[in-house]
Write a protein that holds these residues in place. Structure first.
Motif, PDB file in Angstrom:
ATOM      1  N   VAL A 178       8.380 -13.207  -7.697  1.00  0.00           N
ATOM      2  CA  VAL A 178       8.245 -12.064  -8.607  1.00  0.00           C
ATOM      3  C   VAL A 178       9.054 -10.924  -8.005  1.00  0.00           C
ATOM      4  N   GLN A 179       9.838 -10.248  -8.840  1.00  0.00           N
ATOM      5  CA  GLN A 179      10.669  -9.137  -8.351  1.00  0.00           C
ATOM      6  C   GLN A 179      10.277  -7.862  -9.089  1.00  0.00           C
ATOM      7  N   ILE A 180      10.013  -6.816  -8.332  1.00  0.00           N
ATOM      8  CA  ILE A 180       9.577  -5.548  -8.942  1.00  0.00           C
ATOM      9  C   ILE A 180      10.495  -4.426  -8.471  1.00  0.00           C
ATOM     10  N   PRO A 181      11.149  -3.738  -9.417  1.00  0.00           N
ATOM     11  CA  PRO A 181      12.064  -2.680  -8.986  1.00  0.00           C
ATOM     12  C   PRO A 181      11.341  -1.530  -8.289  1.00  0.00           C
ATOM     13  N   VAL A 182      12.140  -0.716  -7.616  1.00  0.00           N
ATOM     14  CA  VAL A 182      11.611   0.481  -6.948  1.00  0.00           C
ATOM     15  C   VAL A 182      11.019   1.429  -8.004  1.00  0.00           C
ATOM     16  N   ILE A 183       9.903   2.029  -7.690  1.00  0.00           N
ATOM     17  CA  ILE A 183       9.325   3.021  -8.616  1.00  0.00           C
ATOM     18  C   ILE A 183      10.112   4.324  -8.453  1.00  0.00           C
ATOM     19  N   LEU A 184      10.624   4.832  -9.568  1.00  0.00           N
ATOM     20  CA  LEU A 184      11.474   6.024  -9.509  1.00  0.00           C
ATOM     21  C   LEU A 184      10.661   7.266  -9.139  1.00  0.00           C
ATOM     22  N   PRO A 185      11.339   8.304  -8.614  1.00  0.00           N
ATOM     23  CA  PRO A 185      10.617   9.555  -8.335  1.00  0.00           C
ATOM     24  C   PRO A 185      10.009  10.118  -9.618  1.00  0.00           C
ATOM     25  N   LYS A 186       9.024  10.944  -9.469  1.00  0.00           N
ATOM     26  CA  LYS A 186       8.328  11.616 -10.595  1.00  0.00           C
ATOM     27  C   LYS A 186       7.699  10.611 -11.549  1.00  0.00           C
ATOM     28  N   THR A 187       7.307   9.477 -10.979  1.00  0.00           N
ATOM     29  CA  THR A 187       6.724   8.414 -11.800  1.00  0.00           C
ATOM     30  C   THR A 187       5.334   8.085 -11.280  1.00  0.00           C
ATOM     31  N   SER A 188       4.435   7.844 -12.208  1.00  0.00           N
ATOM     32  CA  SER A 188       3.099   7.390 -11.810  1.00  0.00           C
ATOM     33  C   SER A 188       2.766   6.106 -12.580  1.00  0.00           C
TER      34      SER A 188
ATOM     35  N   LYS B 213       0.844  -1.208   0.000  1.00  0.00           N
ATOM     36  CA  LYS B 213       0.000   0.000   0.000  1.00  0.00           C
ATOM     37  C   LYS B 213       0.882   1.262   0.000  1.00  0.00           C
ATOM     38  N   LYS B 214       1.993   1.201   0.724  1.00  0.00           N
ATOM     39  CA  LYS B 214       2.858   2.373   0.827  1.00  0.00           C
ATOM     40  C   LYS B 214       3.674   2.598  -0.455  1.00  0.00           C
ATOM     41  N   HIS B 215       4.264   1.524  -0.975  1.00  0.00           N
ATOM     42  CA  HIS B 215       5.225   1.700  -2.073  1.00  0.00           C
ATOM     43  C   HIS B 215       4.665   1.388  -3.465  1.00  0.00           C
ATOM     44  N   TYR B 216       3.609   0.559  -3.538  1.00  0.00           N
ATOM     45  CA  TYR B 216       3.042   0.185  -4.848  1.00  0.00           C
ATOM     46  C   TYR B 216       1.507   0.180  -4.747  1.00  0.00           C
ATOM     47  N   PRO B 217       0.903   1.326  -4.397  1.00  0.00           N
ATOM     48  CA  PRO B 217      -0.547   1.330  -4.149  1.00  0.00           C
ATOM     49  C   PRO B 217      -1.376   0.830  -5.333  1.00  0.00           C
ATOM     50  N   ILE B 218      -0.843   0.949  -6.532  1.00  0.00           N
ATOM     51  CA  ILE B 218      -1.579   0.487  -7.703  1.00  0.00           C
ATOM     52  C   ILE B 218      -1.836  -1.033  -7.640  1.00  0.00           C
ATOM     53  N   LEU B 219      -0.962  -1.763  -6.964  1.00  0.00           N
ATOM     54  CA  LEU B 219      -1.161  -3.221  -6.851  1.00  0.00           C
ATOM     55  C   LEU B 219      -2.347  -3.530  -5.929  1.00  0.00           C
TER      56      LEU B 219
ATOM     57  N   MET C 142       0.095  -5.450 -15.406  1.00  0.00           N
ATOM     58  CA  MET C 142       0.496  -4.561 -14.313  1.00  0.00           C
ATOM     59  C   MET C 142       1.989  -4.723 -13.985  1.00  0.00           C
ATOM     60  N   PHE C 143       2.417  -5.972 -13.822  1.00  0.00           N
ATOM     61  CA  PHE C 143       3.823  -6.237 -13.481  1.00  0.00           C
ATOM     62  C   PHE C 143       4.757  -5.888 -14.642  1.00  0.00           C
ATOM     63  N   LEU C 144       4.279  -6.081 -15.881  1.00  0.00           N
ATOM     64  CA  LEU C 144       5.129  -5.710 -17.030  1.00  0.00           C
ATOM     65  C   LEU C 144       5.364  -4.206 -17.060  1.00  0.00           C
ATOM     66  N   ALA C 145       4.316  -3.435 -16.754  1.00  0.00           N
ATOM     67  CA  ALA C 145       4.480  -1.981 -16.718  1.00  0.00           C
ATOM     68  C   ALA C 145       5.486  -1.598 -15.633  1.00  0.00           C
ATOM     69  N   LEU C 146       5.545  -2.411 -14.579  1.00  0.00           N
ATOM     70  CA  LEU C 146       6.473  -2.133 -13.476  1.00  0.00           C
ATOM     71  C   LEU C 146       7.851  -2.754 -13.706  1.00  0.00           C
ATOM     72  N   ASP C 147       8.050  -3.335 -14.889  1.00  0.00           N
ATOM     73  CA  ASP C 147       9.347  -3.905 -15.277  1.00  0.00           C
ATOM     74  C   ASP C 147       9.780  -5.067 -14.360  1.00  0.00           C
ATOM     75  N   ALA C 148       8.851  -5.955 -14.071  1.00  0.00           N
ATOM     76  CA  ALA C 148       9.123  -7.069 -13.141  1.00  0.00           C
ATOM     77  C   ALA C 148       9.970  -8.165 -13.779  1.00  0.00           C
ATOM     78  N   SER C 149      10.576  -8.953 -12.910  1.00  0.00           N
ATOM     79  CA  SER C 149      11.297 -10.176 -13.315  1.00  0.00           C
ATOM     80  C   SER C 149      10.733 -11.337 -12.512  1.00  0.00           C
ATOM     81  N   VAL C 150      11.017 -12.557 -12.982  1.00  0.00           N
ATOM     82  CA  VAL C 150      10.560 -13.727 -12.226  1.00  0.00           C
ATOM     83  C   VAL C 150      11.727 -14.701 -12.012  1.00  0.00           C
TER      84      VAL C 150
END
Ligand SMILES: Cc1cc2nc3c(=O)[nH]c(=O)nc-3n(C[C@H](O)[C@H](O)[C@H](O)COP(=O)(O)OP(=O)(O)OC[C@H]3O[C@@H](n4cnc5c(N)ncnc54)[C@H](O)[C@@H]3O)c2cc1C
Length: 292
Positions: A170-180, A88-94, A128-136
């Motif tokens: 599933v691994q999802i990188p940190v969302i960069l600043p100024k990113t939505s 909820k804090k870091h990836y609220p879209i999930l 959703m995960f592809l937009a977030l550039d995830a790996s598995v």
């Protein structure tokens, strides 16, 4: 009717991999069974051995650190993602995605690993995960490997999992600043699979131009579809209605949907156009506001 099968239960990854090795000639992994049991009931899948990994607790976790981002274990149920404070804090879209995925019952039992391994192009986590550039991360008895999620989806209900492999994480990188990051699906039945879905990630620069974009469509091809040519049209540009129209049109041209009982090919393309414009605008405006 479900054909008879031999049932085995694993409680560790090692046990699961040993069981896979033992039954390698004819087996299927089952976790929540929310997708697999439907195929078995329809007689489309009839494994001799069913290996249950639901109780492999070492694969049920949600971890986050500000350098490496988010890691979600394969047997984590949807409900845990939906209710996770870290997410909820870091990836609220999930959280939003999970709240609109299936019923409470399915989210309480179905797992994120099962969802990805099922390889359904109308699933929500894929785009959703592809937009977030995830790996598995996957493993069999011999090796462990990590690949971009983009390489994981191969065709309708087909993934890059090789014989004997288990999805671990599933691994999802940190969302960069100024990113939505935004996501929307259009469905006929609330909380069911989408007819079409669109996920978009936009990073803005200080001048309000688009620095990075990822746009992924669900339900319009044999796998979740990243529309790179539409993304490229955004880079270095400022948002305008004219550009949005072009992006929507480009995405709908790149989509390759089929007609079925839920929607025609033309209608799905129309939805791609509308949803892509809506998602890009929303993500861009949010990213721009946070870049100020
Ligand atoms: C009524 C209903 C509505 C639904 N609505 C939606 C929706 O709106 N959006 C959406 O995205 N999904 C939806 N789903 C699908 C559901 O979310 C997932 O597909 C489900 O959660 C899969 O998880 P599972 O643990 O039940 O997988 P299972 O059914 O147990 O397994 C699915 C497949 O993955 C394989 N598998 C499972 N785990 C692993 C692993 N760790 N390694 C290797 N292979 C593995 C299995 O062998 C099988 O092929 C819905 C399902 C139902 C029943």
């Amino acid at each position: 009717m479900i054909r008879d099968f031999i049932y085995s239960k694993a409680t560790t990854v090692k046990e699961a991999l040993d069981l896979i090795e033992k039954h390698k000639d004819d087996y299927k992994i089952i976790c929540g069974g929310q997708s697999l049991l439907i195929l078995m009931r329809q007689g489309l899948v009839a494994p001799e051995n069913l290996i249950d990994i639901k109780k492999v607790k070492e694969l049920s976790y949600i971890d986050f650190d500000s350098k490496n981002g988010l890691k979600i274990g394969a047997t984590t149920i949807h409900r845990e993602i939906e209710k996770s404070k870290i997410i909820k804090k870091h990836y609220p879209i999930l959280v939003y995605m999970e709240e609109n995925l299936a019923s409470d019952q399915t989210r309480n039992w179905g797992t994120i690993g099962g969802n990805l391994c099922h390889g359904d192009p109308t699933g929500d986590p894929g785009p959703m995960f592809l937009a977030l550039d995830a790996s598995v991360k996957m493993a069999n008895k011999k090796r462990e490997r990590t690949i971009p999620l983009e390489e994981f989806f191969v065709d309708y209900f087909e993934t890059a999992l090789e014989e004997g492999e288990l999805l671990l994480e599933v691994q999802i990188p940190v969302i960069l600043p100024k990113t939505s990051v935004v996501y929307e699906k259009f469905n006929i039945i609330k909380n069911d699979q989408g007819i079409v879905s669109v996920a978009a990630l936009i990073t803005a620069d200080k001048g309000g131009k688009c620095k990075n974009a990822r746009i992924v469509l669900g339900g319009v091809a044999s796998t979740p579809l990243r529309v790179k040519k539409a993304e490229q049209m955004l880079i270095g540009e400022k948002l305008s209605d004219g550009l949005l129209d072009k992006i929507g049109l480009k995405a709908s041209k790149l989509a390759d949907p089929v007609s079925d009982i839920h929607a025609s090919e033309e209608y799905r393309k129309h939805l791609v156009n509308v949803l892509t414009k809506r998602m890009v605008k929303k993500a861009w405006e949010q990213a721009k506001a946070s870049a100020r």
